[in-house]
Each structure stands twice: as structure tokens, then as C-alpha cells.
Design a protein around this motif. Structure first.
Motif, PDB file in Angstrom:
ATOM      1  N   SER A 184     -15.231  12.146 -48.985  1.00 52.80           N
ATOM      2  CA  SER A 184     -14.756  11.024 -49.484  1.00 52.80           C
ATOM      3  C   SER A 184     -14.402  11.398 -51.160  1.00 52.80           C
ATOM      4  CB  SER A 184     -15.054   9.776 -49.149  1.00 52.80           C
ATOM      5  OG  SER A 184     -16.388   9.777 -49.961  1.00 52.80           O
ATOM      6  N   GLY A 219     -13.244   8.597 -54.267  1.00 53.11           N
ATOM      7  CA  GLY A 219     -12.861   7.386 -54.677  1.00 53.11           C
ATOM      8  C   GLY A 219     -13.067   6.453 -53.661  1.00 53.11           C
ATOM      9  N   LEU A 220     -12.552   5.257 -54.109  1.00 54.56           N
ATOM     10  CA  LEU A 220     -12.634   4.118 -53.035  1.00 54.56           C
ATOM     11  C   LEU A 220     -11.873   4.209 -51.720  1.00 54.56           C
ATOM     12  CD1 LEU A 220     -13.970   1.322 -52.533  1.00 54.56           C
ATOM     13  CD2 LEU A 220     -12.177   0.322 -53.441  1.00 54.56           C
ATOM     14  N   ASP A 221     -10.847   4.946 -52.056  1.00 59.91           N
ATOM     15  CA  ASP A 221      -9.895   4.959 -50.956  1.00 59.91           C
ATOM     16  C   ASP A 221      -9.416   6.518 -50.566  1.00 59.91           C
ATOM     17  OD1 ASP A 221      -9.377   1.933 -49.905  1.00 59.91           O
ATOM     18  OD2 ASP A 221      -8.568   2.132 -51.931  1.00 59.91           O
ATOM     19  N   SER A 262      -9.138  -0.843 -48.854  1.00 60.14           N
ATOM     20  CA  SER A 262      -9.937  -1.590 -49.741  1.00 60.14           C
ATOM     21  C   SER A 262      -9.396  -2.939 -50.042  1.00 60.14           C
ATOM     22  CB  SER A 262      -9.895  -1.026 -51.004  1.00 60.14           C
ATOM     23  OG  SER A 262      -8.719  -0.525 -51.541  1.00 60.14           O
ATOM     24  N   SER A 263      -7.936  -2.867 -49.899  1.00 61.60           N
ATOM     25  CA  SER A 263      -7.170  -4.201 -50.040  1.00 61.60           C
ATOM     26  C   SER A 263      -6.561  -4.751 -48.797  1.00 61.60           C
ATOM     27  CB  SER A 263      -5.925  -4.068 -51.104  1.00 61.60           C
ATOM     28  OG  SER A 263      -4.948  -3.027 -50.273  1.00 61.60           O
ATOM     29  N   ARG A 304     -12.050   5.728 -42.463  1.00 63.56           N
ATOM     30  CA  ARG A 304     -11.858   4.520 -42.980  1.00 63.56           C
ATOM     31  C   ARG A 304     -11.511   3.441 -41.764  1.00 63.56           C
ATOM     32  NH1 ARG A 304     -14.293   6.618 -46.562  1.00 63.56           N
ATOM     33  NH2 ARG A 304     -14.087   6.274 -48.365  1.00 63.56           N
ATOM     34  N   LYS A 353      -3.831   0.105 -46.943  1.00 64.53           N
ATOM     35  CA  LYS A 353      -5.023   0.317 -47.782  1.00 64.53           C
ATOM     36  C   LYS A 353      -6.273  -0.041 -47.267  1.00 64.53           C
ATOM     37  CE  LYS A 353      -5.972   1.032 -52.731  1.00 64.53           C
ATOM     38  NZ  LYS A 353      -5.521   0.581 -53.928  1.00 64.53           N
ATOM     39  N   TYR A 370     -10.168   9.404 -48.305  1.00 60.09           N
ATOM     40  CA  TYR A 370     -10.741  10.064 -47.037  1.00 60.09           C
ATOM     41  C   TYR A 370      -9.641  10.856 -46.517  1.00 60.09           C
ATOM     42  CZ  TYR A 370      -7.409   6.709 -45.248  1.00 60.09           C
ATOM     43  OH  TYR A 370      -6.343   5.956 -45.076  1.00 60.09           O
TER      44      TYR A 370
END
Length: 451
Positions: free
Chosen positions: A89, A91-93, A153-154, A110, A151, A95
Motif C-alpha cells: 500500500s 498512502g491512505l488510499d 477513506s471517504s 480495501r 474512495k 492499494y
């Protein structure tokens, strides 16, 4: 709308229209520049992201290369590859994901609920069949595909750029992607900056336009006030001239009555009283005195007729303009001793109301000026009708004069009044003078609506 307001409006409206056109051009050009700037920013960011995604996929390929290249391709090796890819991975998003050739999800770091599902016909909000587009990009070697995806994370659907490659030995598609919110923010910021620039420019143009309009308005009003004052002064001078002329004419008539008719009438009165006294005594000479009184009475009647004729020619009303000018020429010749020749073509044209009187007064004034100043021996008067107009010409053989100096004199009736009479009826007045020949040429239009 008053004339002064129309003049100000004609001065302001073209200026406002020009400013409006300039504003429209500035807005259009700024928007074009803003779109170009946003496109350049987007292209620049996307280019860096493409390079970043390609590096991530190449890194993942190098990581799984030993298991992929050992030639076994058994389920155990494939499972190990999927586990390794799931752990990767950024960053946060950031993958990786893996699909087979039929669009079935084999691994999603994710969104594990998608694993094992057939997503061949899945479309994004724009109607794009996402998995099919990704497989086509991987098969063609292009690798990059833009689409909308949820997305993690959001939890919101956001534009995404993916890079995919085919693992041909296993029939897999390997890829990763980056969400493009930062691209949207950057391009929106560029557009906001352009919009702010447009607002600033418009405010500056509006300020300049306001100053210009105020300047034009104030200048127009100042000019109007100045012209109004000048017109008032001219009107005052004209009014004063009219009053002065009236007083001069009254004084002339008063002198004529006092010095001529009044004295003759007093003399006649004395003669009648004397005749009455003589007849009462029975003396014969009373009849002679009465005859003398009757003769003097005839002279008084002639004086009255002459004064009346000076004020208004009776022939002008009865026989028309040509006959009235003829009588005036004959009386002038008899009184002044100058040789006067008068010719007309017998055309008594239908002029506008008052034009006949004006032409008569012009001849009268011209002859008076010739008698007083020209020292001439002969005068020629011509009245003729021409196409759409009547032409009057006075010519004398006097000493001549400076036309410019005479026309610019402020006092007296003279040539200035003649010009004003002609201009009042929309005619033409030409005056030339050299020693031995002075010519006054007047052209007045015929009444366009004859009675």
C-alpha cells in the motif's frame, strides 16, 4: 428629452457601449486563459501521477517476479502472490487489485467484499464499464485508465486514475490507482484565481468607466450651461436690438409727424381761421386763402400717404411684390436723383408667409444704404424666378466698401438685418463689393406647399 440631455446621452452611450464590449472581451479572454491554465495544471499533475503509478506497478511486479517466473503457477504460488500484493500500500488510499480475464475480482486490498464477484458489467456513474475498460487498457499496453470509483477513506465516488498490466501466464490483470481529488482542487483553485482576477479587472474597469462617464457628463453639462448662458446673452442682445429698432422707428415716425404733417396741419388751421375771419368781414380774398388751405391739405394727405407707404406698401398687398418694388424704385429715383433700372420676369412666385415683405424691406434697406454711403450714379434692381426659388439682385456703381468690416458691426440695421431676414427663411445671401461695383444677391425658396 431636451436637446442638452440628448447631447449628453449621445456622449455617454457610445462610451458605455465601448466599455461593455471591452468588459465582454476581457471576461472571454480571461476565461479562455483560465481554462488553458487549468488544463496545463491538470496535464502536469496527471503526468506525474502516471509516472508514479507506473513505478508502483513495476515495484509490485519485481516483488512477485520470483513466484511468477518459477514456472509452476500452482494455486499455492498464486495465493502467495495475492497475499503479498494485499500487503502492499501507499498512502491512505493507495492499494493494488487483481482481476482475471473474465472480470472476476481475485484480490482487492480495501474492498474485500468484492473479491470473488463477477464485475464484468459494473459501470461507474458516467456509464463506463470499468473492468472492461481496465482489461482493454492492459491488453493494449496503454495501461492507463480514468474512471470513477468509491474512495475507501471517504466512502464517496471520486475520479481515479489507474495503471494496469497483464500477467499473461496466469491470465491476471494487476493494477493500482490514485484518486484525483488533488487534481480537481488544483484546477478549481486555478479557476478561482482567474475568476478573482476577472472580478478585480471588472472593478478596475468599472471605476475607470465611472470616472469617464462622470467626466463626460460634467463636461457636457458645463458645455450646456456655457451654451445656455451664451444663448441668453445673444437673446438679450437681440431683444435689446429689437427694442432699439422699435424706438428708432417710433422716433422717425414721431419726427415725420411733428416736422411734416403736424406743421402743415397747424398752418392749414391758421389759414382756415384767417379765411373765416376775412369772410366775416366780407372781403373777397377769403376765397383765395381757402384755396391755399385746400392745397396745403392735399399736401398733408400726401405726407400721410408717404408715411403710410414707408411703413407698409399698399401695392405689396394689392398688386404683389414686383409692382411694389417697381414703385419703390421709381420713388427712389425721383427722390435721390440716381438712375434706377428695374427688371423682373413677371413671376410673382408663391413664397412662404412674410417672405414678400422681407424682400421688399431688403430692397428698401439696400437702396437706403446706397443713397447714404455708396456715392453711386446708377442702381440696377433685378427680380426673377428660378427653379424652386426667387432671386433678387441689387447692383450699384459706387465707391465700394469692406464687406467683412461692415458685416461685423454691432450697431444699426444695415446688412446684418438683411442677412438675418434671409437666413430666417432658409435662403442664401451673398454680398460682394469692389470700387465701381457692389452687388447684393438674395435667393429665397418658394413655398413647397402653395395655396
Amino acid at each position: 428629452m431636451q436637446l442638452k440631455h440628448k447631447i449628453v446621452a449621445l456622449g455617454i452611450l457610445p462610451l458605455v457601449l465601448a466599455i461593455a464590449v471591452i468588459c465582454a472581451l476581457v471576461i472571454s479572454l480571461n476565461r479562455q486563459l483560465g481554462d488553458q491554465q487549468a488544463q496545463l495544471i491538470e496535464d502536469s499533475i496527471l503526468a506525474s501521477k502516471r509516472a508514479e503509478l507506473k513505478n508502483y506497478v513495476e515495484m509490485a511486479q519485481s516483488l512477485i517476479a520470483p513466484l511468477y517466473a518459477d514456472g509452476h503457477g500452482d494455486a499455492s504460488a498464486q495465493q502467495k502472490v495475492l497475499e503479498e500484493l494485499r500487503k502492499l500500500s501507499f498512502g491512505l488510499d493507495g492499494y493494488f487489485f487483481v482481476y482475471d480475464r473474465n472480470g472476476r475480482s481475485l484480490m482487492h486490498a480495501r474492498q474485500s467484499d468484492l473479491v470473488g464477484k463477477d464485475l464484468w458489467n459494473m459501470t461507474d456513474p458516467h456509464g463506463l464499464p470499468v473492468i472492461q475498460a481496465l482489461l482493454n487498457s492492459a491488453a493494449s499496453g496503454e495501461g492507463f485508465q480514468r474512471y470513477a470509483w468509491n474512495k475507501p477513506s471517504s466512502g464517496q465516488v471520486t475520479d481515479k486514475l489507474a495503471y494496469v498490466v497483464m500477467l499473461d501466464h496466469w491470465g491476471w490483470m494487476l493494477g493500482t490507482g490514485i484518486y484525483l481529488e488533488d487534481v480537481e482542487r488544483a484546477t478549481q483553485q486555478a479557476r478561482d484565481e482567474v475568476a478573482e482576477g476577472i472580478r478585480t479587472t471588472m472593478l478596475a474597469i468599472a471605476a475607470v468607466a465611472l470616472v469617464a462617464v462622470l467626466f463626460v457628463f460634467i463636461s457636457g453639462m458645463t458645455l450646456n450651461v456655457s451654451e445656455h448662458r451664451l444663448a441668453d446673452k445673444k437673446l438679450q442682445r437681440l431683444t435689446q436690438r429689437i427694442v432699439s429698432l422699435q424706438e428708432e422707428e417710433r422716433s422717425r415716425v414721431s419726427r415725420e409727424l411733428h416736422d411734416g404733417i403736424s406743421q402743415v396741419l397747424v398752418s392749414i388751421k391758421f389759414q382756415f381761421e384767417l379765411a373765416s375771419h376775412v369772410l366775416e368781414k366780407g372781403q373777397d380774398r377769403g376765397l383765395g386763402i381757402l384755396r391755399e388751405a385746400i392745397e396745403r391739405l392735399g399736401e398733408a394727405i400726401g405726407e400721410v400717404r408717404s408715411l403710410s407707404h414707408d411703413l407698409r406698401s399698399s401695392l405689396l398687398d394689392t398688386l404683389g411684390l414686383p409692382a411694389a418694388i417697381g414703385q419703390l424704385a421709381a420713388e427712389f429715383e425721383q427722390r435721390s436723383g440716381l438712375v434706377v433700372s428695374y427688371s423682373n420676369d413677371g413671376c410673382d412666385c408663391d413664397l412662404v408667409d412674410g417672405a414678400h415683405v422681407s424682400l421688399f424691406r431688403i430692397v428698401q434697406e439696400g437702396l437706403t444704404n446706397i443713397e447714404r454711403h455708396a456715392q453711386a450714379k446708377s442702381v440696377s434692381i433685378t427680380l426673377q424666378g428660378c427653379e424652386g426659388a426667387v432671386r433678387l439682385t441689387l447692383v450699384d456703381d459706387g465707391i465700394g466698401f469692406n464687406v467683412a468690416q461692415v458685416e461685423h458691426r454691432q450697431a444699426g440695421i444695415g446688412l446684418r438685418n438683411i442677412r438675418e431676414r434671409v437666413e430666417h427663411f432658409g435662403g442664401r445671401f451673398v454680398l460682394t463689393s469692389v470700387p465701381g461695383r457692389s452687388e447684393l444677391d438674395v435667393l429665397l425658396p418658394i413655398n413647397p406647399n402653395p395655396r
